[in-house]
Enzyme design. Structure first.
Site, PDB file in Angstrom:
ATOM      1  N   HIS A   1       3.782  -7.923   9.601  1.00  0.00           N
ATOM      2  CA  HIS A   1       2.552  -7.557   8.900  1.00  0.00           C
ATOM      3  C   HIS A   1       1.435  -7.261   9.895  1.00  0.00           C
ATOM      4  O   HIS A   1       0.625  -6.354   9.696  1.00  0.00           O
ATOM      5  CB  HIS A   1       2.124  -8.690   7.959  1.00  0.00           C
ATOM      6  CG  HIS A   1       3.030  -8.868   6.788  1.00  0.00           C
ATOM      7  ND1 HIS A   1       2.669  -8.530   5.508  1.00  0.00           N
ATOM      8  CD2 HIS A   1       4.290  -9.340   6.701  1.00  0.00           C
ATOM      9  CE1 HIS A   1       3.666  -8.791   4.685  1.00  0.00           C
ATOM     10  NE2 HIS A   1       4.664  -9.290   5.381  1.00  0.00           N
TER      11      HIS A   1
ATOM     12  N   ASP B   1      -3.982  -7.999   3.293  1.00  0.00           N
ATOM     13  CA  ASP B   1      -2.536  -7.896   3.170  1.00  0.00           C
ATOM     14  C   ASP B   1      -2.108  -8.140   1.722  1.00  0.00           C
ATOM     15  O   ASP B   1      -2.842  -8.748   0.931  1.00  0.00           O
ATOM     16  CB  ASP B   1      -1.907  -8.941   4.097  1.00  0.00           C
ATOM     17  CG  ASP B   1      -0.410  -8.831   4.197  1.00  0.00           C
ATOM     18  OD1 ASP B   1       0.065  -7.984   4.965  1.00  0.00           O
ATOM     19  OD2 ASP B   1       0.289  -9.590   3.502  1.00  0.00           O
TER      20      ASP B   1
ATOM     21  N   TRP C   1      10.701  -2.577   6.860  1.00  0.00           N
ATOM     22  CA  TRP C   1      10.038  -1.290   6.675  1.00  0.00           C
ATOM     23  C   TRP C   1       9.481  -0.735   7.985  1.00  0.00           C
ATOM     24  O   TRP C   1       9.531   0.480   8.216  1.00  0.00           O
ATOM     25  CB  TRP C   1       8.944  -1.394   5.629  1.00  0.00           C
ATOM     26  CG  TRP C   1       8.439  -0.058   5.158  1.00  0.00           C
ATOM     27  CD1 TRP C   1       7.168   0.434   5.260  1.00  0.00           C
ATOM     28  CD2 TRP C   1       9.214   0.975   4.514  1.00  0.00           C
ATOM     29  NE1 TRP C   1       7.085   1.691   4.716  1.00  0.00           N
ATOM     30  CE2 TRP C   1       8.325   2.061   4.247  1.00  0.00           C
ATOM     31  CE3 TRP C   1      10.549   1.079   4.137  1.00  0.00           C
ATOM     32  CZ2 TRP C   1       8.751   3.226   3.628  1.00  0.00           C
ATOM     33  CZ3 TRP C   1      10.976   2.252   3.510  1.00  0.00           C
ATOM     34  CH2 TRP C   1      10.072   3.303   3.269  1.00  0.00           C
TER      35      TRP C   1
ATOM     36  N   SER D   1      10.752  -1.038  10.964  1.00  0.00           N
ATOM     37  CA  SER D   1      11.885  -0.462  11.687  1.00  0.00           C
ATOM     38  C   SER D   1      12.375   0.821  11.015  1.00  0.00           C
ATOM     39  O   SER D   1      12.763   1.776  11.694  1.00  0.00           O
ATOM     40  CB  SER D   1      13.033  -1.481  11.766  1.00  0.00           C
ATOM     41  OG  SER D   1      12.690  -2.551  12.621  1.00  0.00           O
TER      42      SER D   1
ATOM     43  N   ALA E   1      13.936 -10.472   2.038  1.00  0.00           N
ATOM     44  CA  ALA E   1      12.759  -9.771   1.509  1.00  0.00           C
ATOM     45  C   ALA E   1      13.200  -8.489   0.802  1.00  0.00           C
ATOM     46  O   ALA E   1      14.180  -8.481   0.069  1.00  0.00           O
ATOM     47  CB  ALA E   1      11.735  -9.514   2.606  1.00  0.00           C
ATOM     48  N   GLU E   2      12.458  -7.381   1.031  1.00  0.00           N
ATOM     49  CA  GLU E   2      12.761  -6.138   0.326  1.00  0.00           C
ATOM     50  C   GLU E   2      13.721  -5.254   1.102  1.00  0.00           C
ATOM     51  O   GLU E   2      13.878  -4.055   0.813  1.00  0.00           O
ATOM     52  CB  GLU E   2      11.452  -5.383   0.032  1.00  0.00           C
ATOM     53  CG  GLU E   2      10.928  -4.480   1.123  1.00  0.00           C
ATOM     54  CD  GLU E   2      10.380  -5.192   2.348  1.00  0.00           C
ATOM     55  OE1 GLU E   2       9.910  -4.500   3.269  1.00  0.00           O
ATOM     56  OE2 GLU E   2      10.420  -6.432   2.401  1.00  0.00           O
TER      57      GLU E   2
END
Length: 482
Positions: A17, A113, A366, A368, A386-387
Site C-alpha cells: 500500500h 487508503d 496488483w 506486481s 487477498a484479492e
C-alpha cells in the site's frame, strides 16, 4: 508568493500500500506542483523497508510520522485475520491524526487508503475533503463499493454463488477475496465497513486505466443508476515505481548477472512483499525450477506453514541467506550455473525491465501485475491471499497475459511436475510466445495511459473545483483545487 495546493496522504500499513501511495505523491509534487504531507504510521525499525522508501524524497513532500499502534490494541489470536489487523492498527494510530494536521498548513484535500476510512470522521470535523485511493484493480473496487448493497440479501456463512455486480464480470466463489469468504469473520465486517464509508468520499482514485479495465470502470459509473451511491471514480494508473537505486551489493551483482544472460531467457520468481510458501510447497517449487532447466531469479524468504501472508508486516527485512534448512539438500549447488537465489528482496522493476527477463512467476499482487504489464512480461499466476485470485482471473481470462498452473487435487499444492510444465510452456513454448505478444500489446496500452498530453479540464463536484489532467486514452489524472 502564491501558496501551492496542499494535499495530505495516508497509506495503510504494508509495503504493497505504501509504494503506490508514495509514487502518486511524487507525481503530485513533481508533475503537478503540489505540496504533499505524507502521513505514515511509524515503524520502530530503521532498517525496515518503510524507512528505506521514505528517504530521498522531493522537497515539497514532507513525511509526518504517527506513533505506532499500541500492541495491546491490535492483539489478534488468529494471524490470518489480515484486514482486521490492518484496520485496528489504523484505528489505534488515528487518534494522533488530528493534532498532526493542526500543525500543518491548511489541507485542501486528504487522500486515504481503502483500509483508512477511519479518517473520514476526523476530516469531516476539520472540513477537509476526503478521497480514497484504491491501490487494487477496478474490479476489486467494484466489489468494495457494491458489497454494502448486496450484503442484506446474502444468506449463509459463505459465498456459494458467483457475486454479480451489474455490468461486471461475476466473481466466482473460488476467486473471492480469501479474507472475506466467511461472512461471520471480523475481516468481512471490516471490509464491509470500509466499503460503506468509502461511498461518502468526494472521489475515488483507482490504480488502473481504461485500456486495461474499461468495461469495469464504465460499470462503476453506472452503479448510481442502480441506486448505489458511488462517488466519481478516477482511473489514474498505472502508478508503479519508476526505478530503484541499486545501492545494495546483492542487487548490483544480480543485474550484472542478468547482463550476461540471453534475451528473454530468465524467469523471475517472487511472491511479493508479504507472501510466504509452506515448506512442502517450497520444496516442490525448487525441484520444479531445477527440472525445467530454465534460467531463473528466485526471491526466497523463509517458509511458514501458519499463513500465506506471514511476511506482510515485515517484508524485505534482513534475514538469513537461503539455505538447505528449507531448500532441498544440494539445490543451491546444483542450480549455481542456472539461476540466482536471493533473500527476501530484489529490485523487481529493474529485473522486469531487463532485456534478459522473459516471464514472471508471481503471486499476482496488483502492484506486481501493473509492473509486469508495464514492462510487457507475461505471468505465471500463483495467487496466495487477498484479492490475488481475482487479479489472476482478470489477467488470464480477460487480459490474456497469464497462464494459471493446476493445483494438485486434494493436496492444495502445485507439484514439481506442474511447475516444470508451466515454466517450460511460458519460456520456450508456443503458449509463451502468444502470451508475450499479448503482453507487449498491453504494455503499449499502459505506456499510452501514462503518457498524458497535458490537457487540463476543470469540473466541479459537490461545490469543490477539481483540476483533471486528461491522458491520451481519456483517463483522468486529477486533482482538487484550493
Amino acid at each position: 508568493m502564491e501558496m501551492k495546493p496542499h494535499i495530505a496522504m495516508f497509506p495503510g500499513p504494508g509495503i504493497g500500500h505504501l509504494t503506490p501511495f508514495l509514487e502518486l505523491a511524487k507525481r503530485l509534487v513533481l508533475a503537478h506542483g503540489l505540496q504533499v504531507s505524507f502521513i505514515v504510521i511509524d515503524t520502530l525499525d530503521p532498517s525496515s523497508p518503510q524507512h528505506k522508501l521514505l528517504t530521498s524524497l522531493p522537497s515539497d513532500l514532507t513525511v509526518i510520522r504517527l506513533p505506532p499502534a499500541d500492541p495491546s490494541a491490535i492483539l489478534i489470536p488468529d494471524v490470518t485475520l489480515l484486514i482486521t489487523r490492518i484496520s485496528l492498527i489504523v484505528k489505534d494510530s488515528i487518534r494522533f491524526l488530528k493534532p498532526a494536521l493542526a500543525k500543518l498548513p491548511p489541507v485542501h484535500a486528504f487522500i486515504t487508503d481503502v483500509f483508512g476510512t477511519e479518517v473520514f470522521e476526523t476530516c469531516s470535523e476539520l472540513r477537509i475533503p476526503v478521497y480514497s485511493y484504491v491501490t487494487a484493480s477496478a474490479w476489486t473496487l467494484a466489489l468494495c463499493l457494491y458489497l454494502p448493497k448486496l450484503d442484506p440479501d446474502l444468506d449463509g456463512e459463505f459465498f456459494y454463488e458467483p457475486v454479480r455486480i451489474p455490468d461486471c464480470t461475476p466473481i466466482r466463489p473460488d476467486d473471492m477475496i480469501d479474507q472475506i469468504k466467511n461472512r461471520k469473520m471480523t475481516d468481512y465486517d471490516w471490509f464491509l465497513l470500509h466499503g460503506t464509508r468509502m461511498r461518502s468520499a468526494e472521489g475515488v482514485l483507482v490504480n488502473s486505466w481504461e485500456g486495461l479495465e474499461g468495461g469495469t470502470l464504465a460499470a462503476l459509473g453506472r452503479l448510481v443508476d442502480g441506486g448505489v451511491s458511488v462517488p466519481p471514480v478516477h482511473a489514474i494508473g498505472p502508478v508503479v515505481r519508476d526505478g530503484e537505486e541499486l545501492v545494495e551489493q546483492e542487487g548490483i551483482e544480480l543485474i550484472k548477472w542478468l547482463d550476461d544472460q540471453p534475451v528473454c531467457s530468465v524467469l523471475l520468481v517472487s511472491f511479493g512483499s508479504g507472501g510466504t510458501l509452506s515448506r512442502s510447497q517450497m520444496t516442490e517449487l525448487a525441484h520444479g525450477l531445477e527440472m525445467s532447466q530454465q534460467r531463473f531469479v528466485w526471491v526466497v524468504r523463509e517458509p511458514t506453514d501458519d499463513t500465506v501472508s506471514g511476511s506482510y508486516f515485515n517484508a524485505g527485512e534482513n534475514g538469513a541467506k537461503p539455505n538447505s534448512d528449507y531448500l532441498p539438500d544440494g539445490f543451491l549447488d546444483r542450480v549455481r550455473c542456472l539461476g540466482r537465489v536471493v533473500r527476501n528482496w530484489a529490485p523487481q522493476m529493474a529485473v522486469l525491465r531487463h532485456r534478459s527477463t522473459g516471464a514472471f512467476l508471481s503471486h499476482c499482487g496488483w502492484n506486481s501485475c501493473l509492473e509486469s504489464t508495464l514492462t510487457g512480461v507475461p505471468i505465471i499466476a500463483w495467487p496466495l491471499f487477498a484479492e490475488q485470485k481475482m487479479n489472476a482471473t482478470l489477467l488470464s481470462e480477460e487480459i490474456k497475459v497469464v497462464i494459471r498452473p493446476a493445483v494438485e487435487p486434494g493436496k492444495g499444492i502445485m507439484s514439481r511436475e506442474e511447475v516444470e510444465r508451466v515454466v517450460r510452456a511460458v519460456m520456450e513454448g508456443d503458449e509463451g510466445k502468444a502470451l508475450k505478444t499479448r503482453a507487449e500489446e498491453v504494455k503499449m496500452s499502459a505506456l499510452k495511459a501514462v503518457d498524458h498530453d497535458g490537457t487540463v479540464e476543470y469540473v466541479t463536484w459537490r461545490n469543490i473545483p477539481h483540476r483533471l489532467v486528461r491522458g491520451r486514452e481519456g483517463d483522468l489524472y486529477w486533482i482538487v483545487e484550493p
